[in-house]
Design a protein around this motif. Structure first.
Motif, PDB file in Angstrom:
ATOM      1  N   LEU A 121       0.821  -1.215   0.000  1.00 35.88           N
ATOM      2  CA  LEU A 121       0.000   0.000   0.000  1.00 35.88           C
ATOM      3  C   LEU A 121       0.852   1.261   0.000  1.00 35.88           C
ATOM      4  O   LEU A 121       0.434   2.299  -0.507  1.00 35.88           O
ATOM      5  N   LEU A 122       2.037   1.185   0.561  1.00 34.24           N
ATOM      6  CA  LEU A 122       2.896   2.370   0.646  1.00 34.24           C
ATOM      7  C   LEU A 122       3.325   2.873  -0.728  1.00 34.24           C
ATOM      8  O   LEU A 122       3.685   4.040  -0.866  1.00 34.24           O
ATOM      9  N   TRP A 123       3.258   2.025  -1.750  1.00 31.86           N
ATOM     10  CA  TRP A 123       3.584   2.479  -3.106  1.00 31.86           C
ATOM     11  C   TRP A 123       2.575   3.506  -3.592  1.00 31.86           C
ATOM     12  O   TRP A 123       2.893   4.350  -4.431  1.00 31.86           O
ATOM     13  N   ASP A 124       1.337   3.429  -3.107  1.00 32.97           N
ATOM     14  CA  ASP A 124       0.290   4.352  -3.543  1.00 32.97           C
ATOM     15  C   ASP A 124       0.115   5.528  -2.590  1.00 32.97           C
ATOM     16  O   ASP A 124      -0.776   6.348  -2.809  1.00 32.97           O
ATOM     17  N   LEU A 125       0.924   5.611  -1.553  1.00 33.98           N
ATOM     18  CA  LEU A 125       0.754   6.653  -0.545  1.00 33.98           C
ATOM     19  C   LEU A 125       1.964   7.580  -0.505  1.00 33.98           C
ATOM     20  O   LEU A 125       2.872   7.471  -1.321  1.00 33.98           O
ATOM     21  N   THR A 126       1.981   8.482   0.448  1.00 32.19           N
ATOM     22  CA  THR A 126       2.988   9.544   0.512  1.00 32.19           C
ATOM     23  C   THR A 126       4.155   9.158   1.420  1.00 32.19           C
ATOM     24  O   THR A 126       4.046   8.226   2.223  1.00 32.19           O
ATOM     25  N   PRO A 127       5.271   9.876   1.342  1.00 30.53           N
ATOM     26  CA  PRO A 127       6.391   9.624   2.239  1.00 30.53           C
ATOM     27  C   PRO A 127       6.043   9.820   3.716  1.00 30.53           C
ATOM     28  O   PRO A 127       6.641   9.172   4.583  1.00 30.53           O
ATOM     29  N   ALA A 128       5.098  10.672   4.022  1.00 23.59           N
ATOM     30  CA  ALA A 128       4.685  10.852   5.417  1.00 23.59           C
ATOM     31  C   ALA A 128       4.076   9.563   5.958  1.00 23.59           C
ATOM     32  O   ALA A 128       4.244   9.244   7.150  1.00 23.59           O
ATOM     33  N   ASP A 129       3.400   8.805   5.102  1.00 18.93           N
ATOM     34  CA  ASP A 129       2.836   7.528   5.532  1.00 18.93           C
ATOM     35  C   ASP A 129       3.934   6.499   5.777  1.00 18.93           C
ATOM     36  O   ASP A 129       3.808   5.647   6.659  1.00 18.93           O
ATOM     37  N   GLU A 130       5.005   6.563   5.004  1.00 18.02           N
ATOM     38  CA  GLU A 130       6.146   5.685   5.262  1.00 18.02           C
ATOM     39  C   GLU A 130       6.747   5.975   6.626  1.00 18.02           C
ATOM     40  O   GLU A 130       7.141   5.057   7.352  1.00 18.02           O
ATOM     41  N   THR A 131       6.806   7.256   6.990  1.00 19.26           N
ATOM     42  CA  THR A 131       7.327   7.641   8.303  1.00 19.26           C
ATOM     43  C   THR A 131       6.418   7.092   9.402  1.00 19.26           C
ATOM     44  O   THR A 131       6.919   6.587  10.420  1.00 19.26           O
ATOM     45  N   ARG A 132       5.101   7.193   9.205  1.00 15.50           N
ATOM     46  CA  ARG A 132       4.159   6.619  10.182  1.00 15.50           C
ATOM     47  C   ARG A 132       4.334   5.117  10.295  1.00 15.50           C
ATOM     48  O   ARG A 132       4.258   4.545  11.387  1.00 15.50           O
ATOM     49  N   TYR A 133       4.564   4.460   9.177  1.00 15.89           N
ATOM     50  CA  TYR A 133       4.771   3.016   9.162  1.00 15.89           C
ATOM     51  C   TYR A 133       6.026   2.642   9.943  1.00 15.89           C
ATOM     52  O   TYR A 133       6.015   1.716  10.756  1.00 15.89           O
ATOM     53  N   GLU A 134       7.099   3.382   9.707  1.00 18.31           N
ATOM     54  CA  GLU A 134       8.349   3.111  10.434  1.00 18.31           C
ATOM     55  C   GLU A 134       8.168   3.349  11.936  1.00 18.31           C
ATOM     56  O   GLU A 134       8.702   2.604  12.761  1.00 18.31           O
ATOM     57  N   ALA A 135       7.427   4.391  12.300  1.00 13.07           N
ATOM     58  CA  ALA A 135       7.174   4.671  13.717  1.00 13.07           C
ATOM     59  C   ALA A 135       6.347   3.552  14.342  1.00 13.07           C
ATOM     60  O   ALA A 135       6.610   3.146  15.487  1.00 13.07           O
ATOM     61  N   LYS A 136       5.385   3.036  13.617  1.00 12.77           N
ATOM     62  CA  LYS A 136       4.554   1.936  14.128  1.00 12.77           C
ATOM     63  C   LYS A 136       5.391   0.678  14.303  1.00 12.77           C
ATOM     64  O   LYS A 136       5.233  -0.048  15.297  1.00 12.77           O
ATOM     65  N   LYS A 137       6.303   0.413  13.363  1.00  5.26           N
ATOM     66  CA  LYS A 137       7.181  -0.742  13.492  1.00  5.26           C
ATOM     67  C   LYS A 137       8.088  -0.623  14.712  1.00  5.26           C
ATOM     68  O   LYS A 137       8.281  -1.589  15.441  1.00  5.26           O
ATOM     69  N   SER A 138       8.608   0.570  14.930  1.00 10.44           N
ATOM     70  CA  SER A 138       9.467   0.741  16.105  1.00 10.44           C
ATOM     71  C   SER A 138       8.654   0.696  17.398  1.00 10.44           C
ATOM     72  O   SER A 138       9.149   0.233  18.423  1.00 10.44           O
TER      73      SER A 138
END
Length: 144
Positions: A121-138
Motif C-alpha cells: 500500500l505504501l507504493w500508492d501513498l505519501t512519504p509521510a505515511d512511510e514515516t508513520r509506518y516506520e514509527a509503528k514498526k518501532s
C-alpha cells in the motif's frame, strides 16, 4: 563521490513532489478530464447553442476562420484524462482507507500478518505515511 552540497537533480525533486502531493494531484487530473469532456460535449451536442457553451465554442473552435478546432483535442484528451484521473483518485483513496485501518491495529501479531500488504500500500501513498509506518514498526519493536 558526490559531495554533500550538490543539488538534487530536477527529476528526483519532481518525483518527490508528485509523490508528496499525490492526493490532490490525482483530483486535479480528474477535474481537468471532466472539464475537457464537458467542453467537448458542449460543442458536439445541441447544448452548443445554449448558455455559456456558445461563448466558449467561439474561442475553441476557430475552424470558420481557417484556424484550429481545439474541441477535437478535447474529445480525445478529455475521456482519457477522466479514466486516468478516476483510477488515480480511486487507487489513492482505497489505499489510504486500507492503510489507516491497518495502522489502527494494536496487536503485534496482526500487524506482522498484514506487513506485506502495508508495504504494498505504501507504493500508492505519501512519504509521510512511510514515516508513520516506520514509527509503528518501532513502537511494536519489529525489526525488518
Amino acid at each position: 563521490m558526490v559531495s554533500e552540497s550538490a543539488p538534487t537533480p530536477f527529476g528526483r525533486r519532481l518525483r518527490h513532489w508528485a509523490r508528496v502531493e499525490r492526493g490532490w494531484l490525482s483530483v486535479v487530473v480528474l477535474a481537468i478530464g471532466v472539464l475537457l469532456t464537458v467542453l467537448a460535449v458542449g460543442d458536439y451536442t445541441p447544448l452548443g447553442s445554449a448558455g455559456p457553451f456558445s461563448q466558449i465554442n467561439s474561442g475553441t473552435d476557430l475552424s470558420a476562420s481557417g484556424g484550429p478546432n481545439y474541441n477535437l483535442v478535447f474529445v480525445i484528451l478529455g475521456p482519457i484524462l477522466v479514466l486516468i484521473g478516476g483510477y488515480l483518485v480511486g487507487a489513492y483513496y482505497v489505499a489510504r482507507r486500507r492503510f489507516e485501518h491497518l495502522m489502527l491495529s494494536r496487536s503485534k501479531a496482526e500487524f506482522l500478518r498484514n506487513l506485506p500488504e502495508v508495504e504494498d500500500l505504501l507504493w500508492d501513498l505519501t512519504p509521510a505515511d512511510e514515516t508513520r509506518y516506520e514509527a509503528k514498526k518501532s513502537e511494536l519493536r519489529i525489526r525488518r
